[in-house]
Design an enzyme around this catalytic site. Structure first.
Site, PDB file in Angstrom:
ATOM      1  N   GLU A 131      -1.204  13.628  -5.337  1.00 15.40           N
ATOM      2  CA  GLU A 131      -1.783  14.037  -6.650  1.00 15.40           C
ATOM      3  C   GLU A 131      -0.419  12.921  -6.995  1.00 15.40           C
ATOM      4  O   GLU A 131       0.842  13.281  -6.902  1.00 15.40           O
ATOM      5  CB  GLU A 131      -1.413  15.396  -6.823  1.00 15.40           C
ATOM      6  N   THR A 162      -6.864   4.104  -2.162  1.00 13.85           N
ATOM      7  CA  THR A 162      -7.357   3.225  -2.106  1.00 13.85           C
ATOM      8  C   THR A 162      -8.732   3.326  -1.851  1.00 13.85           C
ATOM      9  O   THR A 162      -9.525   4.107  -1.199  1.00 13.85           O
ATOM     10  CB  THR A 162      -6.815   2.924  -0.540  1.00 13.85           C
ATOM     11  N   GLU A 379       1.475   6.621   4.702  1.00 12.98           N
ATOM     12  CA  GLU A 379       0.220   7.540   5.552  1.00 12.98           C
ATOM     13  C   GLU A 379       2.079   8.129   6.429  1.00 12.98           C
ATOM     14  O   GLU A 379       1.875   8.033   7.242  1.00 12.98           O
ATOM     15  CB  GLU A 379       0.518   6.655   6.705  1.00 12.98           C
ATOM     16  N   GLU A 383      10.991   8.427   6.599  1.00 16.24           N
ATOM     17  CA  GLU A 383      12.020  10.338   5.945  1.00 16.24           C
ATOM     18  C   GLU A 383      10.302  10.772   7.060  1.00 16.24           C
ATOM     19  O   GLU A 383      11.096  11.966   7.664  1.00 16.24           O
ATOM     20  CB  GLU A 383      12.234  10.388   4.802  1.00 16.24           C
TER      21      GLU A 383
END
Length: 401
Positions: A131, A162, A379, A383
């Site tokens: 979001e 996507t 995805e 980190e």
């Protein structure tokens, strides 16, 4: 097949599939990818070709009209496709995440209704978690579903979708507090809804708007969009699995498949960058000899090839672990992290080998240089992968003192 990134232990069927895909990439994708990418044009002819090859049903069980292949076969096909043009692999990835989630978590009615048409490529899938106000913090999702009789009313804004325009089925993760008492952990009050819509932009069904494509630095051709829900009414039988509150776990299961996919994409792009670099190094001469004969360039090529091999090996390991039915979040996280970082480094080294020509849009490496950064984010960032890896390592190596 090239000498790099070989996969041992494949069946004859797997080898035949990969050979067919590689031939398709060499003949139908690589010759047109850069031109289409510069125009930010959806590769309809390529997608139609993939549909004819049956790739939209690659991992869908045979009982639903698919090929019933493994995650490993899928990942190796993605690697080949990304070698041609990474955007095409993105078109397939979101489709397969939704198909996988349906296969693993859908009700029988949902499987019967969607999977045969998804296998044929007649329904294209997309999934939506992110979001505008959140990135990796999925627990902060604010989009909501409120029960109203036999329906749910969805409201909220999603980001970075996507296939948002070209898809006809979107798996959307929202909060659903119904049936979950106050104080319930956020991840236990999320639900995945299967939202059917018309392809295109604007209001694609009452209460659901796809505003248009987001203009991106790279990863062009594939449509990346927002998704706005304003009183979107969804029947209760379109809750994935038929039970609310399981959406977070369903999505994370799908994302593990997605992380293997992103690792495979990194491997494919890195392979293409190496191919371009090693070819150019043998064609370009300085100081009376091809630059490939200079030790500095040979060192670069050696490092690039080693990174391609290492990333491929980790990606294959993560896919095989998932195929065995075992938990693979550690392996998928490692593979995604390493492959995306190595991809960026291999592409940059190939770019450096090209010298000033690498900055020209006439050379393919320019496109790869803009595409590689997306893999650092898609995805889950590096980190986030390190957090997943670190936590899992502490589970496995817990000190008993």
């Amino acid at each position: 097949m090239s000498r790099l990134a070989q996969t041992h232990g494949l069946t004859d069927v797997q080898q035949e599939i990969l050979s067919t895909v590689r031939d398709f990439v060499d003949k139908e994708i690589i010759p047109v990818a850069t031109e289409l990418e510069h125009r930010d044009e959806y590769p309809q002819a390529i997608v139609d070709g993939l549909k004819e090859l049956g790739l939209f049903g690659l991992m869908i069980p045979e009982e639903y009209g698919g090929l019933g292949e493994s995650l490993l076969t899928y990942a190796l096909c993605v690697e080949e496709i990304a070698r041609g043009w990474m955007s095409v692999s993105g078109i397939i990835n979101t489709h397969f995440i939704v198909a996988y989630m349906l296969k693993q978590h859908g009700t029988q009615e949902q499987k019967d209704h969607f999977l045969p048409r998804m296998a044929a490529g007649d329904i294209r899938g997309a999934f939506s978690m992110s979001e505008p106000a959140l990135g990796s913090d999925v627990s902060a999702i604010s989009s909501k579903a409120v029960k109203d009789g036999d329906e749910y009313v969805l409201t909220g804004q999603k980001m970075w979708l996507t296939n948002g325009g070209t898809s006809s089925l979107v798996a959307v993760l929202v909060r659903s507090d119904e049936g979950h008492p106050e104080g319930t952990a956020p991840h236990k009050s999320m639900t995945t809804f299967l939202v059917e819509k018309e392809p295109g932009f604007g209001e694609v069904r009452p209460g659901l708007t796809i505003p248009g494509k987001i203009d991106k630095m790279g990863y062009k051709g594939v449509d990346t969009t927002e998704l706005i829900m304003d009183g979107l009414r969804i029947p209760a039988d379109r809750v994935l699995g038929g039970v609310t509150g399981r959406g977070f776990y369903q999505m994370m299961d799908g994302v593990e498949v997605g992380r293997v996919n992103v690792a495979a994409r990194g491997c494919g792009v890195a392979q293409r960058a190496f191919e371009l670099g090693v070819r150019y190094a043998q064609q370009r001469s300085t100081f009376g000899k091809p630059i490939a004969q200079h030790q500095a360039i040979q060192f670069k090529l050696a490092e690039m090839a080693t990174k391609v091999e290492a990333a491929h090996a980790m990606m294959v390991n993560a896919a095989r672990k998932k195929d065995s039915g075992q938990r693979n979040d550690l392996e998928a996280g490692m593979a995604k992290y390493l492959a995306s970082e190595y991809c960026k480094e291999v592409v940059e080294d190939a770019f450096r080998i090209h010298g000033g020509y690498g900055f020209s849009k006439e050379y393919e490496i320019e496109r790869l240089y803009r595409e590689a950064p997306m893999l650092l984010i898609g995805e889950g960032t590096a980190e986030i992968q390190k957090m997943i890896i670190g936590r899992r390592l502490l589970e496995e190596y817990r000190f008993q003192g």
